[in-house]
Design a protein around this motif. Structure first.
Motif, PDB file in Angstrom:
ATOM      1  N   PHE A 219       0.853  -1.196   0.000  1.00  0.00           N
ATOM      2  CA  PHE A 219       0.000   0.000   0.000  1.00  0.00           C
ATOM      3  C   PHE A 219       0.886   1.243   0.000  1.00  0.00           C
ATOM      4  N   PRO A 220       0.500   2.274  -0.758  1.00  0.00           N
ATOM      5  CA  PRO A 220       1.337   3.480  -0.813  1.00  0.00           C
ATOM      6  C   PRO A 220       1.379   4.259   0.505  1.00  0.00           C
ATOM      7  N   GLN A 221       0.277   4.224   1.300  1.00  0.00           N
ATOM      8  CA  GLN A 221       0.237   5.007   2.548  1.00  0.00           C
ATOM      9  C   GLN A 221       1.007   4.286   3.651  1.00  0.00           C
ATOM     10  N   PRO A 222       1.542   5.074   4.631  1.00  0.00           N
ATOM     11  CA  PRO A 222       2.138   4.415   5.805  1.00  0.00           C
ATOM     12  C   PRO A 222       1.064   3.607   6.538  1.00  0.00           C
ATOM     13  N   PHE A 223       1.468   2.507   7.205  1.00  0.00           N
ATOM     14  CA  PHE A 223       0.480   1.684   7.902  1.00  0.00           C
ATOM     15  C   PHE A 223      -0.233   2.460   9.008  1.00  0.00           C
ATOM     16  N   ALA A 224       0.496   3.390   9.660  1.00  0.00           N
ATOM     17  CA  ALA A 224      -0.124   4.164  10.746  1.00  0.00           C
ATOM     18  C   ALA A 224      -1.382   4.873  10.241  1.00  0.00           C
ATOM     19  N   GLU A 225      -1.298   5.336   9.013  1.00  0.00           N
ATOM     20  CA  GLU A 225      -2.443   6.017   8.395  1.00  0.00           C
ATOM     21  C   GLU A 225      -3.592   5.016   8.165  1.00  0.00           C
ATOM     22  N   ILE A 226      -3.237   3.841   7.705  1.00  0.00           N
ATOM     23  CA  ILE A 226      -4.243   2.797   7.442  1.00  0.00           C
ATOM     24  C   ILE A 226      -4.904   2.381   8.755  1.00  0.00           C
ATOM     25  N   ALA A 227      -4.074   2.203   9.792  1.00  0.00           N
ATOM     26  CA  ALA A 227      -4.612   1.804  11.092  1.00  0.00           C
ATOM     27  C   ALA A 227      -5.591   2.863  11.593  1.00  0.00           C
ATOM     28  N   ALA A 228      -5.180   4.119  11.509  1.00  0.00           N
ATOM     29  CA  ALA A 228      -6.014   5.195  12.059  1.00  0.00           C
ATOM     30  C   ALA A 228      -7.286   5.396  11.243  1.00  0.00           C
ATOM     31  N   ARG A 229      -7.161   5.296   9.923  1.00  0.00           N
ATOM     32  CA  ARG A 229      -8.289   5.692   9.077  1.00  0.00           C
ATOM     33  C   ARG A 229      -9.273   4.569   8.767  1.00  0.00           C
ATOM     34  N   SER A 230      -8.824   3.316   8.766  1.00  0.00           N
ATOM     35  CA  SER A 230      -9.802   2.263   8.483  1.00  0.00           C
ATOM     36  C   SER A 230      -9.756   1.121   9.487  1.00  0.00           C
ATOM     37  N   MET A 231      -8.551   0.636   9.801  1.00  0.00           N
ATOM     38  CA  MET A 231      -8.487  -0.643  10.489  1.00  0.00           C
ATOM     39  C   MET A 231      -9.006  -0.610  11.927  1.00  0.00           C
ATOM     40  N   LEU A 232      -8.523   0.346  12.721  1.00  0.00           N
ATOM     41  CA  LEU A 232      -8.921   0.355  14.133  1.00  0.00           C
ATOM     42  C   LEU A 232     -10.416   0.545  14.294  1.00  0.00           C
ATOM     43  N   ALA A 233     -10.951   1.511  13.572  1.00  0.00           N
ATOM     44  CA  ALA A 233     -12.377   1.786  13.714  1.00  0.00           C
ATOM     45  C   ALA A 233     -13.216   0.607  13.248  1.00  0.00           C
ATOM     46  N   THR A 234     -12.923   0.076  12.065  1.00  0.00           N
ATOM     47  CA  THR A 234     -13.774  -1.011  11.569  1.00  0.00           C
ATOM     48  C   THR A 234     -13.587  -2.255  12.437  1.00  0.00           C
ATOM     49  N   ALA A 235     -12.373  -2.493  12.929  1.00  0.00           N
ATOM     50  CA  ALA A 235     -12.158  -3.661  13.784  1.00  0.00           C
ATOM     51  C   ALA A 235     -13.004  -3.533  15.047  1.00  0.00           C
ATOM     52  N   HIS A 236     -12.918  -2.386  15.700  1.00  0.00           N
ATOM     53  CA  HIS A 236     -13.635  -2.260  16.964  1.00  0.00           C
ATOM     54  C   HIS A 236     -15.144  -2.261  16.758  1.00  0.00           C
ATOM     55  N   LEU A 237     -15.597  -1.693  15.653  1.00  0.00           N
ATOM     56  CA  LEU A 237     -17.045  -1.667  15.401  1.00  0.00           C
ATOM     57  C   LEU A 237     -17.571  -3.047  15.022  1.00  0.00           C
ATOM     58  N   LEU A 238     -16.847  -3.750  14.156  1.00  0.00           N
ATOM     59  CA  LEU A 238     -17.352  -5.065  13.733  1.00  0.00           C
ATOM     60  C   LEU A 238     -17.163  -6.116  14.830  1.00  0.00           C
ATOM     61  N   TRP A 239     -16.075  -6.035  15.572  1.00  0.00           N
ATOM     62  CA  TRP A 239     -15.948  -6.932  16.744  1.00  0.00           C
ATOM     63  C   TRP A 239     -17.108  -6.657  17.683  1.00  0.00           C
ATOM     64  N   GLY A 240     -17.343  -5.376  17.962  1.00  0.00           N
ATOM     65  CA  GLY A 240     -18.435  -4.994  18.861  1.00  0.00           C
ATOM     66  C   GLY A 240     -19.757  -5.575  18.369  1.00  0.00           C
ATOM     67  N   ALA A 241     -19.966  -5.520  17.061  1.00  0.00           N
ATOM     68  CA  ALA A 241     -21.225  -6.011  16.483  1.00  0.00           C
ATOM     69  C   ALA A 241     -21.388  -7.514  16.713  1.00  0.00           C
TER      70      ALA A 241
END
Ligand SMILES: Cc1cc2nc3c(=O)[nH]c(=O)nc-3n(C[C@H](O)[C@H](O)[C@H](O)COP(=O)(O)OP(=O)(O)OC[C@H]3O[C@@H](n4cnc5c(N)ncnc54)[C@H](O)[C@@H]3O)c2cc1C
Lengths: 389, 83
Positions: A219-241
Motif C-alpha cells: 500500500f502506498p500510505q504508511p500503515f499508521a495512516e491505514i490503522a487510524a483511518r480504516s483498520m482500528l475503527a472497523t475492527a472495533h465496530l465489527l468486533w463490537g457487532a
C-alpha cells in the motif's frame, strides 16, 4: 438513509448453517467450512467493494448487522467474517487509487476471496500493532518478507493475507507499511496450534510467513495512516457487532429460561427475572454504543480529517473496551439466571460456549494495552463535555 | 523556535537517529516517532511555550515534521513563536 435489509435476508441461510455446525466447530476447533461456504454462496464476501469493481458498496452499518446476526449463531463464523471485512475496509479506503489493489478488489468480489490478517508478531511485539520487527526487503521490482506471525486466524484457509512490516531493513520499528500477498506468493510454516478456551473455529494458528511479491502490492500510505483511518475503527465496530450478537443470544437463552419458569408457577416472579432485566439493560448499552460508534465513524469519514484525530481514536478504543466488558458481564449474568442448565453443555440454555468465546474479547488486543494508549492520549486530549454531538 | 523544538524532540522523541541529522521538513514518523512519543513531545512543547494545543491540532499531521510543529505553534502563540 435507506437501510439495506436484503443483506440480512441473504445472511439468514448462512446464519442457520452456522447454528447447525457451531457445536462441532467449537468441539473440534475446526474452520467453519459450511457457514463460510454459505456466505460465499450468498455472495456476501465482496459486498463492501465498490459497485464499479463488482461489489455492492455496502456501508459498515449493514455489514455490522450481518456480523451481529452471525454472532448470535456461531461466534467463530462471525469473527472470521468480521476480520475479512476489516481487511476489505483497508482495501476500499486505501487501495482505491492504486491499480493493483483495484484489480485485486474486483477479484475479491468476483471470486468471493477470503482475506486474512498478519499484524501480530513474535519476538516480544505481540498485539502492539504500531511496531514491527520484520521488514520489507526490496529486490528490484519485487520484495521478500519473512514474518514470525504468531497468530493468523484461518491462515490455512484464506486466499490472501494483509501483512504489516517495517518499510525497509533500516527503517525504525514504527515506520511500517502493509502489503497484500496472495496464497500463490507465500508459504506458511506452522509454529503453533490454536487450542484455546474459545473462538476455536477461527483456527488462529501461528506461522512463519515467507512471501515474495511485486512491490506494487505494498500500500502506498504508511500503515499508521491505514490503522487510524480504516483498520482500528472497523475492527472495533465489527468486533463490537459480533460480540453484541453473542450477548444477545445469551440474554435470549436466559429470558427463555425465566419464561419457562414463570409459566410453571403463575403468579410467582422467578428469581432470575430481575437479572434478565439487568442483562437487558446492559445489552441496550452495548447496542447503543455500537450504533453511536457507527454514526461517529460515518461522520468522521465525511469530515475526512477527523479520522486522524485523537478524539476519534479515543472514542473507538473506548468502544472496544466498553463492549468487551459488557459482553463478559452479560454472559455471566445470563449464566446466573440459567444456573445449572446454563452450566451444562447439552441443554437449550447452555452458555459455556458463549462464556468461553466472550473471554477472548478483552484479550483480543488486551484491554490493558488499549487503556495504556488512551491514558497517554488523555494527557493532552480534553474530553468533549457536551452531551450531544 | 525550531531550535527549541529540536531540543525537545531530542529529549522526548525517542528517535533512533540524532535530531541534528533531520531536515526541518523531514517526516518524523518515518524517522521513528511513535504516537506515544508524539504525546510526550506535545507535553514538552506545551510546557516550554506555555501553550495548550487545541483539539483540532491533536492529530498525526500536526507532528509530521519540525516545520509542521512550528506552524502549529506560530498559529496558537504567534508572539511566543518568534522568541
Ligand atoms: C480470536 C482471536 C483472533 C485473532 N486473530 C488474529 C489475526 O488474524 N491476525 C493477527 O495478527 N492477530 C490476531 N489475533 C491476535 C491479537 O491481534 C493480539 O495480538 C492478541 O490478542 C494479543 O494481544 P496483546 O499483545 O495486546 O496482549 P497479550 O499478548 O496478552 O500481551 C499484552 C500484555 O501486556 C500488557 N500491556 C498492557 N499495556 C501494554 C503496553 N502499552 N505495552 C505492552 N504491554 C502492555 C497487558 O496487560 C497484557 O498482559 C487474534 C486474537 C484472538 C483472540
Amino acid at each position: 438513509m435507506t437501510r439495506n435489509t436484503s443483506l440480512l435476508d441473504r445472511a439468514a441461510e448462512a446464519a442457520s448453517v452456522a447454528s447447525r455446525y457451531c457445536d462441532e466447530v467449537d468441539r473440534d476447533s475446526r474452520f467453519p467450512t459450511e457457514s463460510m461456504q454459505a456466505l460465499k454462496d450468498a455472495r456476501l464476501m465482496g459486498i463492501m467493494i465498490p459497485r464499479e469493481l463488482g461489489g455492492e458498496s455496502a456501508n459498515l452499518r449493514d455489514i455490522a448487522d450481518v456480523c451481529a446476526l452471525l454472532g448470535q449463531n456461531c461466534s467463530s463464523t462471525a469473527m472470521v467474517y468480521a476480520m475479512h471485512q476489516i481487511k476489505a475496509s483497508s482495501l476500499v479506503s486505501h487501495g482505491a487509487d492504486d491499480a493493483w489493489h483495484r484489480a485485486f478488489m474486483a477479484c475479491v468480489a468476483s471470486e468471493q476471496l477470503l482475506l486474512g490478517s498478519a499484524t501480530t508478531e513474535g519476538g516480544g511485539i505481540g498485539g502492539d500493532l504500531g511496531v514491527s520487527n520484520c521488514a520489507i526487503e526490496r529486490d528490484g521490482e519485487e520484495f521478500n518478507l519473512r514474518k514470525d506471525a504468531s497468530v493468523i486466524s484461518y491462515g490455512k484457509q484464506c486466499d490472501a493475507i494483509l501483512v504489516t512490516a517495517r518499510r525497509a531493513p533500516d527503517a525504525p520499528p514504527s515506520d511500517q507499511v502493509m502489503a497484500t500477498v496472495l496464497k500463490s506468493q507465500y508459504t506458511l510454516e506452522q509454529t503453533s496450534t490454536w487450542n484455546t478456551l474459545g473462538m476455536r473455529g477461527t483456527c488462529s494458528d501461528g506461522f512463519i510467513l515467507n512471501a515474495r511479491a511485486p512491490v506494487e502490492q505494498i500500500f502506498p500510505q504508511p500503515f499508521a495512516e491505514i490503522a487510524a483511518r480504516s483498520m482500528l475503527a472497523t475492527a472495533h465496530l465489527l468486533w463490537g457487532a459480533l460480540w453484541y450478537g453473542i450477548a444477545a443470544n445469551a440474554v435470549a437463552r436466559a429470558q427463555a429460561y425465566v419464561r419457562a419458569d414463570a409459566r410453571k408457577k403463575p403468579g410467582v416472579t422467578p428469581i432470575g427475572a430481575v437479572r434478565v432485566a439487568e442483562a437487558a439493560n446492559m445489552l441496550q448499552l452495548m447496542r447503543s454504543s455500537i450504533n453511536a460508534g457507527i454514526d461517529k465513524f460515518e461522520r468522521a469519514q465525511r469530515a475526512n480529517e477527523e479520522l486522524n484525530s485523537m478524539s476519534f481514536a479515543i472514542d473507538m478504543c473506548n468502544l472496544k473496551i466498553g463492549t468487551s466488558r459488557l459482553l463478559t458481564d452479560i454472559v455471566n449474568q445470563s449464566m446466573m439466571v440459567c444456573g445449572i442448565y446454563g452450566y451444562k453443555n447439552d441443554t437449550p440454555f447452555s452458555l459455556g460456549r458463549h462464556m468461553r468465546d466472550a473471554m477472548s474479547a478483552p484479550l483480543m488486543i488486551n484491554n490493558d494495552r488499549i487503556f495504556g494508549n488512551t491514558s497517554n492520549m488523555l494527557l493532552v486530549h480534553r474530553l468533549d463535555q457536551r452531551l450531544v454531538g | 523556535m525550531n531550535g527549541t523544538i529540536r531540543n525537545l524532540l531530542e529529549q522526548h522523541g525517542r528517535l533512533p537517529v540524532t535530531v541534528s541529522s533531520l531536515a526541518d521538513d523531514q517526516d518524523l514518523y518515518a524517522a521513528g516517532l511513535t504516537s506515544f512519543a508524539a504525546v510526550q513531545l506535545m507535553l514538552g512543547l506545551e510546557e516550554a511555550f506555555d501553550v495548550e494545543f487545541p483539539e483540532r491540532m491533536l492529530n498525526r499531521k500536526s507532528f509530521a515534521s519540525i516545520n509542521a510543529i512550528a506552524a502549529c505553534l506560530s498559529e496558537i502563540a504567534p508572539q511566543k513563536a518568534v522568541a
